[in-house]
Motif scaffolding. Structure first.
Motif, PDB file in Angstrom:
ATOM      1  N   ILE A   1      -0.580   0.241 -10.327  1.00 39.74           N
ATOM      2  CA  ILE A   1      -1.048   1.053 -11.451  1.00 39.74           C
ATOM      3  C   ILE A   1       0.016   2.061 -11.860  1.00 39.74           C
ATOM      4  O   ILE A   1       0.266   2.290 -13.054  1.00 39.74           O
ATOM      5  N   THR A   2       0.675   2.676 -10.882  1.00 37.37           N
ATOM      6  CA  THR A   2       1.745   3.629 -11.181  1.00 37.37           C
ATOM      7  C   THR A   2       2.868   2.957 -11.957  1.00 37.37           C
ATOM      8  O   THR A   2       3.371   3.492 -12.956  1.00 37.37           O
TER       9      THR A   2
ATOM     10  N   TYR B   1       0.540   9.413 -11.808  1.00 38.71           N
ATOM     11  CA  TYR B   1       0.316   8.525 -12.946  1.00 38.71           C
ATOM     12  C   TYR B   1       0.786   9.180 -14.243  1.00 38.71           C
ATOM     13  O   TYR B   1       1.420   8.530 -15.098  1.00 38.71           O
TER      14      TYR B   1
ATOM     15  N   PRO C   1      -0.476  -4.766 -12.436  1.00 38.57           N
ATOM     16  CA  PRO C   1      -1.841  -4.681 -11.914  1.00 38.57           C
ATOM     17  C   PRO C   1      -2.377  -6.037 -11.440  1.00 38.57           C
ATOM     18  O   PRO C   1      -3.106  -6.101 -10.444  1.00 38.57           O
TER      19      PRO C   1
ATOM     20  N   TRP D   1      -3.459  -6.642  -7.744  1.00 37.80           N
ATOM     21  CA  TRP D   1      -4.812  -7.085  -7.382  1.00 37.80           C
ATOM     22  C   TRP D   1      -4.755  -8.310  -6.465  1.00 37.80           C
ATOM     23  O   TRP D   1      -5.473  -8.383  -5.466  1.00 37.80           O
TER      24      TRP D   1
END
Length: 527
Positions: free
Chosen positions: A145-146, A203, A455, A459
């Motif tokens: 995500i970062t 973030y 992502p 995941w």
């Protein structure tokens, strides 16, 4: 295939004693060729540019033995010239005169040295940022995500960054963007050292850094052509990559020591200070020795013009497509390596840094090999992408930490060969007035897909483990290389020939025209 009027008007070479008439439409394109030739000087004067005589300040060449193309024996006798190739725009360029030929140019030396320091700090920050997020959350998905937040602006605004790079003086624009990056790093350092940092803060920092990178990245890449001429452009791009990978050798190791000793915050602080080196190098340049492209006037439709320019040229379009697949899925190493270190091999920050160092060793070797090779070819581009994907698939099954590190070194060689080849090929194939927008599109497809890929890979790594994540990334990269290679060969009317008895000077594997193929095209020459 469509070709712009300026591109079509470009002459191949001018020998002493010949007279050439330069159409005004071609003047801007000729301006970025060797400014010491009579024809280029004529074109520059027509556009309000003034070139200094060869060997004097203003040529951008500090080598006293370097002569103009018109005055050199190679120009008067083509048989004495070094290896020569023709870019898709029609401009000729030669192999570099050595692995480090671009460093003879003073302005490029200043840029190169500043980047050594700044890139080292950048790699320190990358490692520290990934490890900080992983230690705060314990999740490889959070690292993904970062990364996605950092590259999301490129996905949304990347093309506008290329337009700005064409509209504004690139050196001044780089001073502003590098200063902004330094301030952001200082802010993250203060929050981390002060103990108030949270994943949300990281973030937000990554998002702001991405916004600055939207403008900085295409500007920095297009600026290389203003420091060096076409002859040294491929070499300078490769040396930039070697510079970046040399810093990658040092940065992760230093970051690992700093994280273990005093925490991630001090790695961010060192990176903030490192931007002073690159800004100092930009300020110290001799502006008279640059080869600036005249900024384009602000008009409507310039973004669409850049997209149309690439769409109409297969030698630009298909490398862009391949770069998009490789960048979106193949280069997700922050997510994947943190997962391998944290979950698969269960090692600490030091060993995690060594995995990045192993890849950097291979990347540095790949960059130096590219610097010696000179002008890139489409077949090398596709071959490097195919090898890169296949090695990622193999690395997914590595039985232990050290075998995985060795495979990462090989992945680095092929990955960097692809990276430098696509960068220099697109710059050499692009009209100067379009270079910022084309490089902005390259940055968009190569890094802008990361908000999608990171992502997804994070995941998969979280749910199924890092091995399956790396396997999927490698399979997509290899398949994309195969498909693009077949499309390029078909578009250029080429077929693959296998000759087990090639004879002296022949090749076992070669691309040759199909039976009944039409006249050899520019795309076929680029392959």
């Amino acid at each position: 295939m469509h070709t712009s009027s300026a591109t079509a008007a470009l002459p191949s070479v001018v020998r002493r004693g010949e007279t050439a008439v330069t159409p005004p439409a071609a003047a801007a394109a000729i301006r970025t060729d060797d400014p010491s030739t009579d024809l280029a000087a004529t074109a520059a004067t027509a556009e309000g540019w003034v070139s200094s005589p060869a060997g004097l300040p203003g040529t951008g060449d500090d080598d006293p033995e370097e002569r103009t193309a018109a005055a050199s024996p190679a120009a008067s006798d083509p048989g004495r010239a070094g290896p020569r190739a023709t870019g898709p725009t029609g401009a000729e360029f030669t192999r570099p005169c050595g692995m480090f030929s671009s460093l003879r140019i003073r302005n490029y030396r200043y840029f190169f040295l500043g980047q050594v320091v700044s890139n080292t700090g950048t790699w320190m920050q990358r490692i520290a940022q990934d490890w900080l997020v992983l230690s705060l959350t314990g999740s490889p998905l959070a690292v993904g995500i970062t990364t996605a937040m950092q590259f999301l602006p490129m996905l949304l605004l990347g093309l506008f960054g290329g337009v700005l790079a064409d509209r504004m003086p690139k050196r001044r624009l780089l001073i502003a963007t590098q200063g902004a990056m330094g301030l952001l790093a200082a802010g993250l350092a203060a929050m981390t050292i002060g103990g108030v940092v949270t994943p949300t803060f990281v973030y937000a920092f990554a998002l702001l850094l991405g916004l600055v990178t939207v403008v900085d990245n295409p500007t920095r890449q297009a600026f290389v052509s203003e420091m060096v001429g076409p002859k040294d452009l491929a070499n300078a791009v490769s040396l930039n990559a070697a510079n970046f990978q040399t810093a990658r050798l040092v940065g992760p190791a230093v970051a690992g020591l700093l994280i273990a000793a005093v925490g991630s915050g001090w790695a961010f602080a060192v990176n903030a200070l490192s931007f002073a080196a690159v800004i100092g190098g930009l300020l110290a340049m001799r502006t008279a020795e640059l080869r600036p492209t005249a900024p384009i006037a602000r008009e409507k439709g310039q973004l669409r013009e850049g997209l149309r320019y690439v769409r109409e040229r297969p030698e630009l379009l298909w490398p862009m497509v391949l770069a998009g697949f490789i960048g979106t899925f193949g280069f997700n190493f922050p997510t994947l390596l943190s997962g391998f270190a944290y979950d698969t091999f269960e090692v600490g920050a030091g060993q995690y840094g060594l995995l990045n160092t192993a890849m950097a060793v291979g990347s540095l070797a790949g960059a130096l090999l590219a610097a010696r090779r000179g002008a890139p070819r489409l077949r090398w581009l596709v071959g490097a992408a195919l090898g890169f994907g296949a090695l990622e698939v193999l690395a997914a099954f590595a039985p232990g930490y050290w075998s995985f590190a060795v495979l990462l070194t090989l992945i680095g060689i092929f990955g960097l060969s692809f990276n430098t080849s696509v960068n220099s090929m697109l710059q050499l194939a692009t009209d100067p007035a379009m270079r910022g927008r084309v490089m902005g599109l390259l940055v968009l497809v190569f890094t802008g897909g990361t908000p999608i890929g990171a992502p997804v890979v994070g995941w998969v790594t979280d749910v199924y483990g890092p091995r399956l994540g790396l396997l999927a990334c490698g399979a997509v990269s290899a398949l994309a290389a195969l498909v693009v290679g077949l499309v390029l060969a078909r578009s250029a009317d080429l077929r693959l020939r296998l000759d087990l008895h090639p004879g002296r000077g022949g090749r076992v594997v070669a691309f040759v025209p199909r039976a009944g193929a039409r006249e050899r095209s520019e795309l076929a020459a680029a392959c």
